[in-house]
Design an enzyme around this catalytic site. Sequence first.
Site, PDB file in Angstrom:
ATOM      1  N   ASN A 147       0.807  -1.232   0.000  1.00 17.45           N
ATOM      2  CA  ASN A 147       0.000   0.000   0.000  1.00 17.45           C
ATOM      3  C   ASN A 147       0.842   1.285   0.000  1.00 17.45           C
ATOM      4  O   ASN A 147       0.377   2.328  -0.440  1.00 17.45           O
ATOM      5  CB  ASN A 147      -1.017  -0.002   1.156  1.00 17.45           C
ATOM      6  CG  ASN A 147      -0.367  -0.010   2.511  1.00 17.45           C
ATOM      7  OD1 ASN A 147       0.815  -0.321   2.642  1.00 17.45           O
ATOM      8  ND2 ASN A 147      -1.136   0.326   3.537  1.00 17.45           N
ATOM      9  N   GLU A 175       4.740  -3.171  12.285  1.00 16.68           N
ATOM     10  CA  GLU A 175       3.743  -2.112  12.103  1.00 16.68           C
ATOM     11  C   GLU A 175       2.556  -2.808  11.442  1.00 16.68           C
ATOM     12  O   GLU A 175       2.610  -3.146  10.260  1.00 16.68           O
ATOM     13  CB  GLU A 175       4.366  -1.011  11.241  1.00 16.68           C
ATOM     14  CG  GLU A 175       3.688   0.309  11.397  1.00 16.68           C
ATOM     15  CD  GLU A 175       2.778   0.573  10.236  1.00 16.68           C
ATOM     16  OE1 GLU A 175       1.564   0.263  10.400  1.00 16.68           O
ATOM     17  OE2 GLU A 175       3.254   1.061   9.207  1.00 16.68           O
ATOM     18  N   CYS A 221      -3.170   1.565   6.886  1.00 17.52           N
ATOM     19  CA  CYS A 221      -3.452   0.986   8.197  1.00 17.52           C
ATOM     20  C   CYS A 221      -3.873   2.052   9.203  1.00 17.52           C
ATOM     21  O   CYS A 221      -4.303   1.718  10.303  1.00 17.52           O
ATOM     22  CB  CYS A 221      -2.273   0.168   8.687  1.00 17.52           C
ATOM     23  SG  CYS A 221      -0.783   1.100   8.699  1.00 17.52           S
ATOM     24  N   GLU A 278       8.667   4.025  14.030  1.00 19.59           N
ATOM     25  CA  GLU A 278       9.438   4.361  12.832  1.00 19.59           C
ATOM     26  C   GLU A 278       9.388   5.864  12.617  1.00 19.59           C
ATOM     27  O   GLU A 278       8.375   6.504  12.899  1.00 19.59           O
ATOM     28  CB  GLU A 278       8.852   3.640  11.624  1.00 19.59           C
ATOM     29  CG  GLU A 278       8.983   2.123  11.748  1.00 19.59           C
ATOM     30  CD  GLU A 278       8.528   1.373  10.509  1.00 19.59           C
ATOM     31  OE1 GLU A 278       7.592   1.816   9.836  1.00 19.59           O
ATOM     32  OE2 GLU A 278       9.125   0.327  10.221  1.00 19.59           O
TER      33      GLU A 278
HETATM   34  C1  SIN Z   1       0.525   2.435   6.439  1.00 23.05           C
HETATM   35  O1  SIN Z   1      -0.624   2.382   6.031  1.00 23.05           O
HETATM   36  O2  SIN Z   1       1.158   1.418   6.736  1.00 23.05           O
HETATM   37  C2  SIN Z   1       1.285   3.722   6.599  1.00 23.05           C
HETATM   38  C3  SIN Z   1       0.505   4.904   6.356  1.00 23.05           C
HETATM   39  C4  SIN Z   1       1.296   6.169   6.548  1.00 23.05           C
HETATM   40  O3  SIN Z   1       2.506   6.181   6.853  1.00 23.05           O
HETATM   41  O4  SIN Z   1       0.665   7.205   6.426  1.00 23.05           O
END
Ligand code: SIN
Length: 485
Positions: free
Chosen positions: A157, A255, A289, A463
């Site tokens: 993604n 994550e 996510c 992170e």
């Molecule tokens: C993710 O969906 O894993 C990361 C989304 C983001 O860093 O904005």
Amino acid sequence: MDIKNSELFKNQCYINGSWVNADDGSTSNIVNPANSKQLGTVPNCGSNEALKAIKAAKEAYKVWSKTDAKQRSSVLKNLHRLMLEHQEDLARIITHEGGKPLSESMGEIAYAASFFEWFSEEAKRVYGDVIPGHQQDRRTLVIKQPIGVVGCITPWNFPSAMLARKIAPAIAVGCTVVAKPAPETPYSATAMAYLSELAGIPKGVFNVVTGDAEKIGSVMTTHKEVKKITFTGSTAVGKQLLKQSADTVKKVSLELGGHAPFIVFEDANLEDAVDGALIAKYRNSGQTCVCANRIYVQSSIYDDFSKRFTEKASQLVVGDGLAESTQQGPLISEDAMKKASAHVEDAKNKGATIATGGNPHSLGGLFFEPTVLTGVSDEMLIAQEETFGPVAPIFSFDSEKEVLERANNTPYGLAAYFYTSDLGKSWRVSEQLDYGMVGLNTGIISTEMAPFGGIKESGIGREGSKYGVDDYLEMKYISLAGIEE
Ligand code: SIN
């Protein structure tokens, strides 16, 4: 692929500074989710190639871990510059392989590049400590050292940003990396490997192995020379990797999935809340996510919010991410389509109203209509599981206490959002939400300068930010005796 610099489109793996095929010559097809057309192939590697990459990373570590911080900083700065120089081509690669609108892909490349800039700076700030001695002839020192070879497994993604968020801190502190990109989106990773070579990152420091996720993942998690695993993806796979890493007691950062509540209190600025919810829900077609998965609106403003939100959601332009007008691209797979449909169907059967959308889009293929559900209740599947699609359920609540209980009633703890204009409530609710990240009066929280990560079953570790190097470092305590003459 229609990019200016065709060198960025690599259909081989990058191991020990060489572009290579799978040992048995087998390949996997990569398709564009917007039209199911084949973009190309990549090597279908397995255990042998993973072992070669680990060996290369181990050899490279002997030298890279000894380089000075300024040198590491300087190659990462080069990589930051190169990513931005090739921003449009890299963005087009993301849109071709992952489907997101080109404007979002351009944003992702800027976001990815920002990690190289940030960690090029942090490379020079890996400080230790001098602690007061506990005996007169002693001094107590703490130094921080790179952990070693890192196994890095990234999702489809954010194929560029999630890789950058992991390899930038690793390389900055002197680790070497073997990366396995998601099977759907390998070309962003191979493009990054190509640029890493131009940036001056020596051979073996950053390796990319495409192919069989289980075989490569199994070698990475069980090999004694891999000292750390970093993974972004589903909670189910994260738990599996954690178990596999147990026998060699690796440091693991994860994550994982989220199930973000998005709470709108009656004292909120309604227009801001609607816009914040739209971006938090529909970014990347709802496939992040940190997407808002449960929108809770206080009962006194429920109808007003729902009407305004539905109106804007129904106007989102769905299409191929390469078309300039597109605001929502395709989903990544048939499974993603099925999950979105199942959540809508279940909600409908249990009494929810479809305010807009609710079906696969008339464009066909992997396109799904931006969907809003009202009259949603906690028994519905969508209240319990991450949708990872463009379906927005709007729940009603009466009190702060009630909504906090409902928002926290999940095994997930990644991101949460809320809108209020009350200062006391801002602080109280921020403290009481059981989440690693809270967006207060904003639907966008991602930046390289803040610690990204979750609690509960949403992950381990952080992170980005000044904390982002910690996962790639070991701390060593040195007890220095014999000071007294
Ligand atoms: C993710 O969906 O894993 C990361 C989304 C983001 O860093 O904005």
